[in-house]
Design an enzyme around this catalytic site. Structure first.
Site, PDB file in Angstrom:
ATOM      1  N   ASP A   1      33.254  15.286  -0.617  1.00  0.00           N
ATOM      2  CA  ASP A   1      33.744  15.482   0.755  1.00  0.00           C
ATOM      3  C   ASP A   1      33.264  14.399   1.715  1.00  0.00           C
ATOM      4  O   ASP A   1      33.777  14.281   2.819  1.00  0.00           O
ATOM      5  CB  ASP A   1      33.430  16.897   1.284  1.00  0.00           C
ATOM      6  CG  ASP A   1      31.965  17.252   1.208  1.00  0.00           C
ATOM      7  OD1 ASP A   1      31.166  16.425   0.711  1.00  0.00           O
ATOM      8  OD2 ASP A   1      31.615  18.369   1.639  1.00  0.00           O
ATOM      9  N   ARG A   2      32.272  13.583   1.302  1.00  0.00           N
ATOM     10  CA  ARG A   2      31.799  12.512   2.196  1.00  0.00           C
ATOM     11  C   ARG A   2      32.366  11.166   1.772  1.00  0.00           C
ATOM     12  O   ARG A   2      32.682  10.974   0.593  1.00  0.00           O
ATOM     13  CB  ARG A   2      30.277  12.397   2.139  1.00  0.00           C
ATOM     14  CG  ARG A   2      29.569  13.600   2.657  1.00  0.00           C
ATOM     15  CD  ARG A   2      28.080  13.349   2.694  1.00  0.00           C
ATOM     16  NE  ARG A   2      27.428  14.506   3.260  1.00  0.00           N
ATOM     17  CZ  ARG A   2      26.251  14.490   3.871  1.00  0.00           C
ATOM     18  NH1 ARG A   2      25.580  13.356   3.966  1.00  0.00           N
ATOM     19  NH2 ARG A   2      25.742  15.585   4.370  1.00  0.00           N
TER      20      ARG A   2
ATOM     21  N   SER B   1      26.167  19.345  -2.895  1.00  0.00           N
ATOM     22  CA  SER B   1      26.749  18.176  -2.229  1.00  0.00           C
ATOM     23  C   SER B   1      26.015  16.880  -2.523  1.00  0.00           C
ATOM     24  O   SER B   1      25.974  16.428  -3.653  1.00  0.00           O
ATOM     25  CB  SER B   1      26.803  18.452  -0.725  1.00  0.00           C
ATOM     26  OG  SER B   1      27.462  17.420  -0.072  1.00  0.00           O
ATOM     27  N   HIS B   2      25.380  16.310  -1.486  1.00  0.00           N
ATOM     28  CA  HIS B   2      24.749  14.994  -1.613  1.00  0.00           C
ATOM     29  C   HIS B   2      23.308  15.096  -2.119  1.00  0.00           C
ATOM     30  O   HIS B   2      22.647  14.085  -2.264  1.00  0.00           O
ATOM     31  CB  HIS B   2      24.771  14.309  -0.252  1.00  0.00           C
ATOM     32  CG  HIS B   2      24.166  15.169   0.816  1.00  0.00           C
ATOM     33  ND1 HIS B   2      24.847  16.229   1.364  1.00  0.00           N
ATOM     34  CD2 HIS B   2      22.948  15.167   1.379  1.00  0.00           C
ATOM     35  CE1 HIS B   2      24.062  16.840   2.238  1.00  0.00           C
ATOM     36  NE2 HIS B   2      22.901  16.216   2.269  1.00  0.00           N
TER      37      HIS B   2
ATOM     38  N   ASP C   1      30.361  11.259  -2.032  1.00  0.00           N
ATOM     39  CA  ASP C   1      29.163  12.004  -2.428  1.00  0.00           C
ATOM     40  C   ASP C   1      29.426  12.891  -3.643  1.00  0.00           C
ATOM     41  O   ASP C   1      30.532  12.906  -4.196  1.00  0.00           O
ATOM     42  CB  ASP C   1      28.580  12.798  -1.253  1.00  0.00           C
ATOM     43  CG  ASP C   1      29.410  14.019  -0.898  1.00  0.00           C
ATOM     44  OD1 ASP C   1      30.617  14.033  -1.209  1.00  0.00           O
ATOM     45  OD2 ASP C   1      28.850  14.955  -0.289  1.00  0.00           O
TER      46      ASP C   1
ATOM     47  N   ASP D   1      30.008  16.031  -4.256  1.00  0.00           N
ATOM     48  CA  ASP D   1      31.125  16.983  -4.295  1.00  0.00           C
ATOM     49  C   ASP D   1      32.403  16.434  -3.668  1.00  0.00           C
ATOM     50  O   ASP D   1      33.379  17.162  -3.518  1.00  0.00           O
ATOM     51  CB  ASP D   1      30.722  18.310  -3.633  1.00  0.00           C
ATOM     52  CG  ASP D   1      30.421  18.165  -2.155  1.00  0.00           C
ATOM     53  OD1 ASP D   1      29.921  17.100  -1.749  1.00  0.00           O
ATOM     54  OD2 ASP D   1      30.700  19.114  -1.394  1.00  0.00           O
TER      55      ASP D   1
ATOM     56  N   LYS E   1      35.979  18.531   4.804  1.00  0.00           N
ATOM     57  CA  LYS E   1      36.060  17.084   4.941  1.00  0.00           C
ATOM     58  C   LYS E   1      36.460  16.521   3.584  1.00  0.00           C
ATOM     59  O   LYS E   1      36.311  17.191   2.563  1.00  0.00           O
ATOM     60  CB  LYS E   1      34.752  16.506   5.453  1.00  0.00           C
ATOM     61  CG  LYS E   1      33.491  16.867   4.673  1.00  0.00           C
ATOM     62  CD  LYS E   1      32.283  16.355   5.443  1.00  0.00           C
ATOM     63  CE  LYS E   1      30.986  16.544   4.676  1.00  0.00           C
ATOM     64  NZ  LYS E   1      30.369  17.866   4.906  1.00  0.00           N
TER      65      LYS E   1
HETATM   66  C1  VG1 Z   1      24.285  17.775   6.821  1.00  0.00           C
HETATM   67  C2  VG1 Z   1      25.051  16.957   7.835  1.00  0.00           C
HETATM   68  C3  VG1 Z   1      26.256  17.729   8.332  1.00  0.00           C
HETATM   69  C4  VG1 Z   1      27.133  18.146   7.140  1.00  0.00           C
HETATM   70  C5  VG1 Z   1      26.288  18.914   6.129  1.00  0.00           C
HETATM   71  C6  VG1 Z   1      27.049  19.240   4.875  1.00  0.00           C
HETATM   72  O1  VG1 Z   1      23.800  18.956   7.428  1.00  0.00           O
HETATM   73  O2  VG1 Z   1      24.218  16.603   8.918  1.00  0.00           O
HETATM   74  O3  VG1 Z   1      26.967  16.938   9.243  1.00  0.00           O
HETATM   75  O4  VG1 Z   1      28.192  18.952   7.557  1.00  0.00           O
HETATM   76  O5  VG1 Z   1      25.156  18.133   5.748  1.00  0.00           O
HETATM   77  O6  VG1 Z   1      27.546  18.086   4.256  1.00  0.00           O
HETATM   78  P1  VG1 Z   1      22.278  19.107   7.927  1.00  0.00           P
HETATM   79  O7  VG1 Z   1      22.155  20.521   8.395  1.00  0.00           O
HETATM   80  O8  VG1 Z   1      21.417  18.787   6.769  1.00  0.00           O
HETATM   81  O9  VG1 Z   1      22.108  18.107   9.013  1.00  0.00           O
HETATM   82  V1  VG1 Z   1      27.807  18.111   2.592  1.00  0.00           V
HETATM   83  O10 VG1 Z   1      28.544  16.732   2.172  1.00  0.00           O
HETATM   84  O11 VG1 Z   1      26.466  18.744   2.119  1.00  0.00           O
HETATM   85  O12 VG1 Z   1      28.831  19.417   2.257  1.00  0.00           O
HETATM   86 CO    CO Z   2      29.315  16.873   0.286  1.00  0.00          CO
END
Ligand code: VG1
Ligand code: CO
Length: 563
Positions: free
Chosen positions: A293-294, A117-118, A289, A291, A390
């Site tokens: 989704d953000r 992801s990010h 981001d 992937d 998302k």
């Molecule tokens: C973080 C965010 C959470 C989100 C998750 C995955 O998790 O706080 O709200 O759903 O990333 O997002 P954490 O456990 O690090 O707080 V993504 O865009 O990685 O799929």
């Molecule tokens: Co993501």
């Protein structure tokens, strides 16, 4: 047709293959260890178990480094385990929302998403693997726990010899594996997703707004894909369909290392976009981001929309989107730490609003049960029941639909919203890569304090502001659909006036511990609406830092990122 026989490879157990908030995320070098990735893929397939024979799975990811190598491992292991067919995104590319779309459209058993992801990518960055179920959503805890249990005792995995399949080319290849037929279909990465967006939104009214007319100036947008997976989707949707100039679409070629960017759309990591919009002619900016989704949404002069406010504004205006005119609005939801602005919209409109733990997997059951239409997280995640992830581009299109329909600027829309509902000020402080032991001790410190019966009713004060503790706990959630319980989801301190302090440890980091402190307070006095959130929240931040002794435990004077 090529015929091959499967074989069994003896392996060793790797510690710590526990999926976090969103899949297994580790440094690329960890995934590159011999057998490491294979073990986890075999564990996923074993956890899916008896449904696997002859099934179809979707495979794709955000294009980060090591993704293609893992696609080839998945092809071989899936073939040997009796999977019937894989739908693989061309070049190994599928955004997270696209995987969810394709699983649902073709009614496949599930999908494997290759993304961290990010988190930054490249040989020294992170990699990740996530399993999504047949509803298109991230596997629930019951499934990820099962996967983890299997990784603790795994002794062998099944595979087939390497068969050259060019995943850069749209094609269908069928093999004979142990006498069974196994098909790999390389599919267009964007088409199904773009088709879905065209069903949901009224592209022609958005296009009119963006291009303007002799009477109305054009509405200038700047979209930044941060070198992540959304590039090809953005080009198809914004350039081809909506007529946006190519110049206004930035970083739209997916790069294995995101060009060195940290592909997380917030004010810190998407600074480029913020500066360009601040100093340029743009009415609207959006970034996504790695992937896809953000999303981050900003208005003219980089007027920032917090994700919690974004959710509330969309909730208030959902009816302008054709999809919701058809389905109606069944309910709203937010993750626990997310600001409560949407709750106020729910109360006023008489629509149910749910609160779930952090992580998109907790929204899926409510959507499947027809009880939830729109939901979001403070971490720049917004989405609806059109899929079970998302969806960054969806959020930008939803905002453009609202802007087109109301004929107002982003800032005006927010000001109007606050005048009706008041403003929930919100901020999150992240302390990345802390020593895990110290972080745990800090959490224990807070937990011990808030567990004491005398804590309720206590007055905490800073800078002449006083807050009375109303409730405090370690958040526990019972899913209203299947009654499953997720406990220890974050420490909450709720004050009499609706203000909140929340502490959580991240479940997506790949090394050390990341501490997240979430702060929220509500103001109904219009004279405060234009104030700087950091200023308004300062007393609560001070209280949060003192109560937790964060500086003592972590040695950190300042957070890594403030959002
Ligand atoms: C973080 C965010 C959470 C989100 C998750 C995955 O998790 O706080 O709200 O759903 O990333 O997002 P954490 O456990 O690090 O707080 V993504 O865009 O990685 O799929
Ligand atoms: Co993501």
């Amino acid at each position: 047709m090529i015929a091959v026989a499967s074989s069994v490879v003896q392996t060793v157990v790797f510690e710590g293959q526990k999926p976090g908030t969103s899949g297994l995320r580790k440094a690329v070098t960890v995934f590159q260890q011999e057998h490491y990735t294979e073990n986890f893929i075999q564990a996923i397939l074993d956890a899916v178990g008896k449904d696997l024979a002859g099934s179809t799975l979707v495979v794709g990811g955000d294009g980060r480094f090591y993704g293609k190598a893992v696609v080839s491992k998945i092809i071989r292991i899936a073939a040997a385990n009796g999977v019937g067919k894989l739908l693989v995104g061309q070049n190994g590319i599928l955004s997270t929302p696209a995987v969810s779309t394709i699983i649902r459209k073709y009614k496949t058993l599930g999908g494997i998403v290759l993304t961290a992801s990010h988190n930054p990518g490249g040989p020294n960055g992170d990699f990740g693997i996530k399993y999504n179920c047949e509803n298109g959503g991230p596997a629930p805890d019951a499934v990820t726990n099962k996967i983890f249990e299997i990784t603790k005792t795994i002794k062998q995995y099944k595979t087939i010899p390497e068969v050259p399949i060019d995943i850069d080319k749209i094609q269908t290849v069928t093999l004979q594996v142990d006498g069974r037929s196994f098909t790999v279909e390389i599919i267009d990465s964007v088409k199904d997703y773009v088709d879905l967006m065209k069903e949901i939104f009224d592209f022609s009214s958005i296009k009119k707004k963006l291009l303007g007319s002799p009477e109305r100036p054009a509405f200038e947008v700047l979209i930044n894909s941060m070198n992540g997976v959304t590039g090809p989707y953005v080009k198809d949707i914004f350039e081809k369909e909506l007529g946006v100039k190519n110049l206004n679409l930035i970083n739209t070629t997916p790069l294995e290392d995101f060009g060195g960017l940290h592909p997380d759309p917030n004010l810190t990591y998407a600074e480029d976009l913020v500066n360009a919009v601040k100093n340029g002619p743009f009415d609207f900016g959006a970034a996504f981001d790695g992937d896809g989704d953000r999303n981050m949404i900003i208005g003219k002069k980089a007027f920032f929309v917090t994700p919690s406010d974004s959710l509330a504004v969309l909730a208030n205006n959902l009816k302008v989107i054709p999809y919701f005119q058809k389905t109606g609005v069944r309910g709203y939801a937010r993750s626990m730490p997310t600001g409560a602005a949407v709750d106020r919209v729910a109360t006023k409109t008489g629509i149910n609003c749910f609160q779930v733990p952090t992580g998109w997997k907790y929204f899926g059951n409510l959507m499947d049960a027809g009880r939830l239409s729109l939901c979001g997280e403070e971490s720049f995640g917004t989405g609806s029941d059109h899929i079970r992830e998302k969806d960054g581009i969806w959020a930008a299109l939803a905002w453009l639909s609202v802007v087109a329909s109301l004929g107002k600027s982003v800032e005006e829309i927010l000001m109007d919203h606050w005048r009706i509902y008041g403003r929930n000020f919100f901020t999150r402080y992240d302390y990345e890569n802390c020593n895990a032991e110290s972080a745990n001790k800090m959490i224990k410190e807070v937990e011990d304090k808030i567990e004491s019966p005398q804590f309720i009713g206590r007055i905490l004060s800073s800078q002449n502001k006083e807050y009375v503790v109303k409730e405090a706990d370690n958040y526990s959630y019972k899913d209203p659909v299947d009654n499953s319980v997720a406990d220890k989801q974050g420490l909450r301190i709720l004050f009499e006036d609706g203000s909140r302090i929340i502490y959580r440890l991240s479940g997506t980091g790949s090394s050390g511990a990341t501490i997240r402190v979430y702060i929220e307070s509500y103001e109904s006095d219009p004279s405060t609406f234009t104030e700087d959130a950091q200023k308004v929240l300062k007393p609560l931040v001070e209280i949060a830092l003192q109560l937790s002794k964060l500086k003592e435990y972590t040695g950190r004077e300042a957070p890594t990122v403030i959002t």
